[in-house]
Motif scaffolding. Structure first.
Motif, PDB file in Angstrom:
ATOM      1  N   GLU A  46     -28.730  -9.517 -13.700  1.00 14.51           N
ATOM      2  CA  GLU A  46     -27.602 -10.033 -14.476  1.00 14.51           C
ATOM      3  C   GLU A  46     -27.658 -11.551 -14.506  1.00 14.51           C
ATOM      4  N   LEU A  47     -27.624 -12.100 -15.714  1.00 18.84           N
ATOM      5  CA  LEU A  47     -27.520 -13.535 -15.929  1.00 18.84           C
ATOM      6  C   LEU A  47     -26.111 -13.814 -16.392  1.00 18.84           C
ATOM      7  N   ARG A  48     -25.415 -14.774 -15.761  1.00 24.24           N
ATOM      8  CA  ARG A  48     -24.006 -14.916 -16.049  1.00 24.24           C
ATOM      9  C   ARG A  48     -23.547 -16.362 -15.956  1.00 24.24           C
ATOM     10  N   THR A  49     -22.400 -16.630 -16.595  1.00 24.33           N
ATOM     11  CA  THR A  49     -21.678 -17.879 -16.455  1.00 24.33           C
ATOM     12  C   THR A  49     -20.386 -17.576 -15.718  1.00 24.33           C
ATOM     13  N   THR A  51     -17.584 -17.216 -16.929  1.00 24.84           N
ATOM     14  CA  THR A  51     -16.726 -16.332 -17.716  1.00 24.84           C
ATOM     15  C   THR A  51     -17.254 -14.903 -17.813  1.00 24.84           C
ATOM     16  N   GLY A  52     -18.458 -14.659 -17.287  1.00 25.19           N
ATOM     17  CA  GLY A  52     -18.969 -13.300 -17.321  1.00 25.19           C
ATOM     18  C   GLY A  52     -20.444 -13.237 -17.648  1.00 25.19           C
ATOM     19  N   PRO A  53     -20.995 -12.032 -17.709  1.00 25.61           N
ATOM     20  CA  PRO A  53     -22.431 -11.867 -17.935  1.00 25.61           C
ATOM     21  C   PRO A  53     -22.817 -12.169 -19.382  1.00 25.61           C
ATOM     22  N   VAL A  54     -24.001 -12.751 -19.542  1.00 22.48           N
ATOM     23  CA  VAL A  54     -24.549 -12.987 -20.872  1.00 22.48           C
ATOM     24  C   VAL A  54     -25.806 -12.153 -21.105  1.00 22.48           C
ATOM     25  N   LEU A  55     -26.373 -11.608 -20.033  1.00 24.69           N
ATOM     26  CA  LEU A  55     -27.560 -10.781 -20.168  1.00 24.69           C
ATOM     27  C   LEU A  55     -27.648  -9.841 -18.972  1.00 24.69           C
ATOM     28  N   THR A  56     -27.803  -8.563 -19.227  1.00 21.91           N
ATOM     29  CA  THR A  56     -28.006  -7.583 -18.165  1.00 21.91           C
ATOM     30  C   THR A  56     -29.212  -6.723 -18.513  1.00 21.91           C
ATOM     31  N   LYS A  57     -29.917  -6.296 -17.488  1.00 23.80           N
ATOM     32  CA  LYS A  57     -31.079  -5.453 -17.715  1.00 23.80           C
ATOM     33  C   LYS A  57     -31.341  -4.615 -16.484  1.00 23.80           C
ATOM     34  N   GLU A  58     -31.753  -3.361 -16.704  1.00 25.33           N
ATOM     35  CA  GLU A  58     -32.105  -2.466 -15.608  1.00 25.33           C
ATOM     36  C   GLU A  58     -33.486  -1.880 -15.884  1.00 25.33           C
ATOM     37  N   ILE A  59     -34.328  -1.928 -14.869  1.00 22.27           N
ATOM     38  CA  ILE A  59     -35.705  -1.454 -15.007  1.00 22.27           C
ATOM     39  C   ILE A  59     -36.001  -0.477 -13.883  1.00 22.27           C
ATOM     40  N   THR A  60     -36.541   0.679 -14.222  1.00 27.03           N
ATOM     41  CA  THR A  60     -36.965   1.679 -13.230  1.00 27.03           C
ATOM     42  C   THR A  60     -38.468   1.868 -13.334  1.00 27.03           C
ATOM     43  N   ASN A  83     -26.026 -18.636 -13.491  1.00 22.81           N
ATOM     44  CA  ASN A  83     -26.371 -17.999 -12.227  1.00 22.81           C
ATOM     45  C   ASN A  83     -26.989 -16.650 -12.546  1.00 22.81           C
ATOM     46  N   PHE A  84     -27.847 -16.158 -11.656  1.00 23.84           N
ATOM     47  CA  PHE A  84     -28.289 -14.793 -11.848  1.00 23.84           C
ATOM     48  C   PHE A  84     -28.271 -14.046 -10.529  1.00 23.84           C
ATOM     49  N   ALA A  85     -28.056 -12.736 -10.629  1.00 27.60           N
ATOM     50  CA  ALA A  85     -28.013 -11.864  -9.460  1.00 27.60           C
ATOM     51  C   ALA A  85     -28.972 -10.703  -9.696  1.00 27.60           C
ATOM     52  N   LEU A  86     -29.573 -10.233  -8.619  1.00 30.33           N
ATOM     53  CA  LEU A  86     -30.541  -9.148  -8.708  1.00 30.33           C
ATOM     54  C   LEU A  86     -30.278  -8.152  -7.592  1.00 30.33           C
ATOM     55  N   SER A  87     -30.151  -6.889  -7.951  1.00 34.61           N
ATOM     56  CA  SER A  87     -30.042  -5.841  -6.935  1.00 34.61           C
ATOM     57  C   SER A  87     -31.214  -4.883  -7.102  1.00 34.61           C
ATOM     58  N   LEU A  88     -31.778  -4.462  -6.000  1.00 36.43           N
ATOM     59  CA  LEU A  88     -32.948  -3.593  -6.000  1.00 36.43           C
ATOM     60  C   LEU A  88     -32.622  -2.331  -5.219  1.00 36.43           C
ATOM     61  N   THR A 103     -29.735  -7.533  -2.379  1.00 37.88           N
ATOM     62  CA  THR A 103     -28.963  -8.197  -3.411  1.00 37.88           C
ATOM     63  C   THR A 103     -28.941  -9.683  -3.084  1.00 37.88           C
ATOM     64  N   PHE A 104     -29.345 -10.509  -4.050  1.00 39.28           N
ATOM     65  CA  PHE A 104     -29.338 -11.942  -3.813  1.00 39.28           C
ATOM     66  C   PHE A 104     -29.198 -12.649  -5.145  1.00 39.28           C
ATOM     67  N   GLY A 105     -28.929 -13.927  -5.104  1.00 42.63           N
ATOM     68  CA  GLY A 105     -28.763 -14.677  -6.342  1.00 42.63           C
ATOM     69  C   GLY A 105     -29.251 -16.094  -6.195  1.00 42.63           C
ATOM     70  N   LEU A 106     -29.535 -16.726  -7.304  1.00 43.32           N
ATOM     71  CA  LEU A 106     -29.914 -18.131  -7.345  1.00 43.32           C
ATOM     72  C   LEU A 106     -28.970 -18.842  -8.302  1.00 43.32           C
ATOM     73  N   GLY A 107     -28.573 -20.054  -7.954  1.00 47.80           N
ATOM     74  CA  GLY A 107     -27.641 -20.783  -8.791  1.00 47.80           C
ATOM     75  C   GLY A 107     -28.300 -21.853  -9.636  1.00 47.80           C
ATOM     76  N   ASP A 108     -27.552 -22.354 -10.612  1.00 46.12           N
ATOM     77  CA  ASP A 108     -27.971 -23.466 -11.456  1.00 46.12           C
ATOM     78  C   ASP A 108     -29.319 -23.229 -12.101  1.00 46.12           C
ATOM     79  N   VAL A 109     -29.465 -22.085 -12.686  1.00 47.04           N
ATOM     80  CA  VAL A 109     -30.657 -21.788 -13.461  1.00 47.04           C
ATOM     81  C   VAL A 109     -30.442 -22.303 -14.874  1.00 47.04           C
ATOM     82  N   THR A 110     -31.429 -22.975 -15.449  1.00 46.87           N
ATOM     83  CA  THR A 110     -31.282 -23.610 -16.743  1.00 46.87           C
ATOM     84  C   THR A 110     -32.140 -22.918 -17.785  1.00 46.87           C
TER      85      THR A 110
END
Length: 358
Positions: A46-49, A51-60, A83-88, A103-110
């Motif tokens: 999930e990529l988000r600001t 105000t909420g998510p702008v991109l979500t994706k799930e891959i199996t 910001n983006f968050a990833l759960s595996l 589950t982890f995230g990184l901030g200030d992604v441009t």
């Protein structure tokens, strides 16, 4: 295309994010997580600001490899910071609930233009074959190769820069430090015009189309109209901090600095050469505020400023504070301030010279 600019990340247990400029790619070594290679893995991104998510994706993925890889396409994402968050998760035991591995995230992604040292621009960046710039995104791409040569091949409507970087506008090309982050290349405007450039960074220093130029930099034959430039200290419409050569450059619009000084319609702080330059519009700051240059420590020749200049200390229609040479220059318009205010220069050092100026 717009692409995600990631940063290297390694959590220490084998989970790492290896993205560079371009689509973001995650790699998970299965062995590092003590998981069997026959298990089915699912990643949720999930990529988000705020105000909420702008991109979500799930891959199996279920395969026999010892790594789980997936890539996120960000081509539809607008420029900005996220910001983006990833759960595996993994489900290798039928009948049991899915287990969350991490589950982890990184901030200030441009998210910025997908350029690698100008490689997507026509040309090769040499003096004989400079990179060709025809739009605002390509103008922004100058930041990816600071010692290359560039030229405008068309007039540019830069009004969309007001929406760059979540409203902070165009990101000034080149910074004061580290040393190799200064712009040391060339920009030939070919007598073209850039209209509507917007920079809204009131807490940042060295703000302008070019943030800071090295002594090797040259800027020539370019016009900026309807520019709106806001910064903190060392703010100029074309260059924040200038050490190179600037010739035949014109700007109109508004330039605003905050409490720390060195604000000019063309250049905030000048340690280089300025020839045949003109600035018009409104310039507002605190100390060292000038219609053309805020603080001049080198040579200004055959240049002019027209418009209103507002500040508190060392305020001039042409230059706020001058400690070197001004020749063949003129200024007109309203100048207001509290201390050391002048129609041409606010404060002139005892060894500085002004000739044929009005």
């Amino acid at each position: 295309d717009e692409r995600l600019v990631g940063i290297g990340y390694n959590r220490g247990d084998g989970l790492q994010q290896n993205s560079t400029r371009g689509n973001i790619r995650f790699t998970f070594p299965r062995a590092s997580l003590n998981q069997g290679i026959n298990e089915s893995w699912t990643a949720s991104f999930e990529l988000r600001t705020d105000t909420g998510p702008v991109l979500t994706k799930e891959i199996t993925e279920a395969n026999q490899g010892d790594e789980f890889n997936f890539t996120i396409d960000t081509s539809e994402v607008d420029s900005g910071e996220y910001n983006f968050a990833l759960s595996l998760s993994v489900d290798g035991n039928p009948g049991l609930n899915e287990r969350i591995i991490s589950t982890f995230g990184l901030g200030d992604v441009t998210v910025e233009s997908d350029t690698d040292e100008g490689s997507d621009l026509p040309g090769d960046g040499s003096e004989s074959n400079p990179y060709k710039i025809s739009n605002a995104s390509e103008l922004q791409a100058m930041e990816d190769d600071l010692d290359a040569n560039y030229e405008l091949v068309s007039d540019i409507d830069a009004s969309n820069t007001s929406e760059f970087n979540e409203g902070r506008g165009f990101d000034p090309v080149g910074a004061r430090s580290p040393f190799d982050s200064r712009f040391s290349g060339s920009l030939d405007g070919n007598n073209r015009t850039v209209t509507g450039l917007t920079i809204d960074r009131p807490n940042e220093s060295r703000v302008g189309l070019i943030g800071f130029t090295d002594s090797e930099a040259t800027i020539r034959d370019i016009t900026l109209t309807d520019a709106t430039i806001t910064g903190n200290k060392t703010v100029g419409g074309v260059v924040g901090g200038h050490r190179g050569t600037l010739t035949d450059v014109t700007i109109s619009g508004s330039v605003t600095g905050n409490d720390n000084g060195d604000v000019g319609g063309l250049v905030g702080s000048n340690f280089g050469t300025i020839t045949n330059a003109n600035a018009s519009g409104e310039v507002t700051g605190d100390r060292n505020v000038g219609g053309l240059v805020g603080d001049n420590s080198e040579n200004i020749t055959d240049s002019s400023a027209f418009g209103s200049v507002n500040g508190s200390e060392d305020v001039g229609g042409l230059v706020g504070r001058n400690s070197e040479s001004i020749t063949g220059a003129s200024a007109s318009g309203n100048v207001t301030g509290d201390t050391d205010v002048g129609g041409v220069v606010g404060q002139n050092s005892f060894d500085a010279t002004i000739q044929n100026a009005s």
